[in-house]
Design an enzyme around this catalytic site. Structure first.
Site, short mmCIF file in Angstrom:
data_model
loop_
_atom_site.label_atom_id
_atom_site.label_comp_id
_atom_site.label_asym_id
_atom_site.label_seq_id
_atom_site.Cartn_x
_atom_site.Cartn_y
_atom_site.Cartn_z
N GLU A 195 6.74 4.73 6.95
CA GLU A 195 6.30 5.98 6.36
C GLU A 195 7.10 7.15 6.93
OE1 GLU A 195 1.71 4.49 5.64
OE2 GLU A 195 2.19 5.73 7.37
N SER A 210 -7.92 10.31 1.15
CA SER A 210 -8.39 11.11 0.02
C SER A 210 -7.87 10.54 -1.31
CB SER A 210 -7.93 12.56 0.17
OG SER A 210 -6.53 12.64 0.22
N THR A 270 -1.35 -1.73 7.75
CA THR A 270 -1.47 -3.13 8.16
C THR A 270 -0.16 -3.85 7.89
OG1 THR A 270 -3.83 -3.26 7.67
CG2 THR A 270 -2.62 -5.32 7.58
N THR A 302 0.86 -1.18 0.00
CA THR A 302 0.00 0.00 0.00
C THR A 302 0.90 1.24 0.00
OG1 THR A 302 -0.27 -0.24 2.40
CG2 THR A 302 -2.04 -1.07 1.01
N ASN A 339 -0.16 10.39 6.16
CA ASN A 339 -1.37 9.92 6.85
C ASN A 339 -2.45 10.98 6.96
OD1 ASN A 339 -0.93 7.02 7.89
ND2 ASN A 339 1.03 8.04 8.19
#
Length: 411
Positions: free
Chosen positions: A283, A411, A200, A159, A406
């Site tokens: 991230e 969006s 996840t 992702t 995040n």
């Protein structure tokens, strides 16, 4: 025994026998990238799994648990979609997940509850089961045994990951190879709290050793505790976290006393590698920090202290700017719930002393410690001075990039 990760992949023959992998674009990800991954064991496999301990769980976790219980651990196929978590979608989400398992079973020629589902992506959005089902014929045609096929699987489950995460190990047993291949995804919402069959982290581990479900479960739990249960990016535990270990038995080598020790070591190496790759690809991460807590009364207390430090926004933001603020480390340890005497504690950052005897170490060199903390990876060693137990926990800094990713995720 050999171990290789994504930087230096082994040749195709190092993949475990008895499996095929593949992936296609089902149109679930807004990016249009690969988003439906399939792994298939034509002659079947045996599986063991660990799932999130979050009380809110996604439909595929519920269905996956049911299927493992119904089949006694027999798994023929793994079906993973990215781009939609199928969580907080009610009974409709569970029915949709089950429908994709039924469709996959019909396409692959196995029993529907031998299909193990997983999902990752945004929570609370209706699950597009129709897209999954429509893509299954193409996904089946895309299956193969090469490294490229396995890597397509690894890429499709991503992702916010920026790179695929794979690791492989080979054990030589009297001239016959037993092989392990693992792949994972995860870059945010990473603080796995995995238990036995209960953004996840998804981990899939494939091996061709002969084993039963009970054997695999007994090996998976300690391997996961030392790896996936000992990492954190942001302190958030996902609704979808899953670790699945599958054994095809195609090597002809049984997981007995002779093979067991080497296999345990290989499994741990693969899990450790994948866990490190997850944190390293977190991230917005600019620093990977290993917390080594020693001198504890119990290993559980050592890990509790490590988690308090790993989850402290003040500690994590200090690491982002290479600020040797040892006071934040002590403060986090102090509110962890573990009782200790600060006068007994010592702290070193990158091997350089910063705290001892209840105060700043007389050997503390702020400039030198700052230089160490500019490195991509370093270790913070905190000794509680209470006992002989310890814990190693892998975490990272918190940067403005994490907030940017995040803040816009839905969006």
């Amino acid at each position: 025994m050999e171990l290789e990760s994504k930087e230096h992949p082994l040749p195709a023959q190092a993949l475990p026998a008895g499996f095929v992998w593949g992936a296609v674009k089902a149109g679930i990800k807004a990016s249009g990238n690969l988003d439906l991954a399939v792994a298939f064991a034509p002659k079947g496999a045996v599986g063991a799994a660990m799932f999130t301990k979050n009380q809110v769980v996604a439909a595929p976790v519920i269905v996956g648990r049911r299927h493992l219980q119904a089949t006694g651990g027999r798994v023929s196929a793994v079906l993973v979609n990215a781009g939609n978590a199928n969580c907080a979608t009610g009974d409709v989400g569970i029915a949709a997940c089950t429908a994709t398992c039924v469709a996959a079973a019909e396409q692959l020629g196995c029993i529907f509850d031998e299909v193990f589902p997983s999902s990752t992506g945004i929570i609370g959005v209706p699950f597009p089961s129709g897209k999954v089902i429509a893509a299954l014929p193409e996904a089946t045609a895309a299956l193969g045994t090469t490294s490229a096929h396995a890597e397509f699987f690894a890429r499709a489950i991503m992702t916010t990951d920026t790179k695929m995460k794979v690791a492989r190990a080979v054990i030589d047993v009297g001239g016959t190879e037993v092989r392990l291949f693992g792949t994972a995804k995860g870059a945010g919402m990473i603080h796995p709290q995995l238990g036995p069959p209960h953004a996840t982290m998804l981990v899939y581990l494939f091996t061709d050793v002969i084993a039963d479900a009970a054997q695999l479960q007994a090996l998976l739990a300690p391997a996961a505790e030392k790896s996936f249960n000992s990492i954190s990016i942001d302190g958030d535990t996902s609704t979808n976290d899953t670790v699945l270990l599958l054994a095809s038995g195609a090597s002809g080598i049984a997981l007995d006393a002779q093979v067991g020790e080497a296999f345990v070591s290989a499994l741990q190496l693969v899990c450790d590698s994948l866990a490190h790759q997850i944190v390293d690809d977190g991230e917005g991460v600019s620093h990977v920090v290993k917390l080594h807590i020693t001198g504890a009364r119990t290993a559980a207390e050592a890990k509790t202290v490590a988690k308090a430090i790993a989850h402290s926004p003040l500690c994590k933001t200090a690491w982002s700017s290479a600020d040797p603020n040892w006071g934040r480390l002590m403060a986090a340890a102090g509110y962890s719930g573990v009782e200790f005497d600060p006068a007994l504690v010592t702290i070193a950052i990158g091997g350089l002393p910063v705290f001892a005897a209840g105060m700043r170490s007389p050997y503390f060199d702020e400039a030198a410690t700052h230089e160490v903390m500019l490195q991509r990876e370093y270790t913070i060693h905190l000794d509680l001075g209470l006992g002989t137990e310890e814990s190693t926990f892998l975490t990272c800094d918190l940067t403005a990039e994490y907030v940017r990713i995040n803040a816009d995720y839905s969006s």
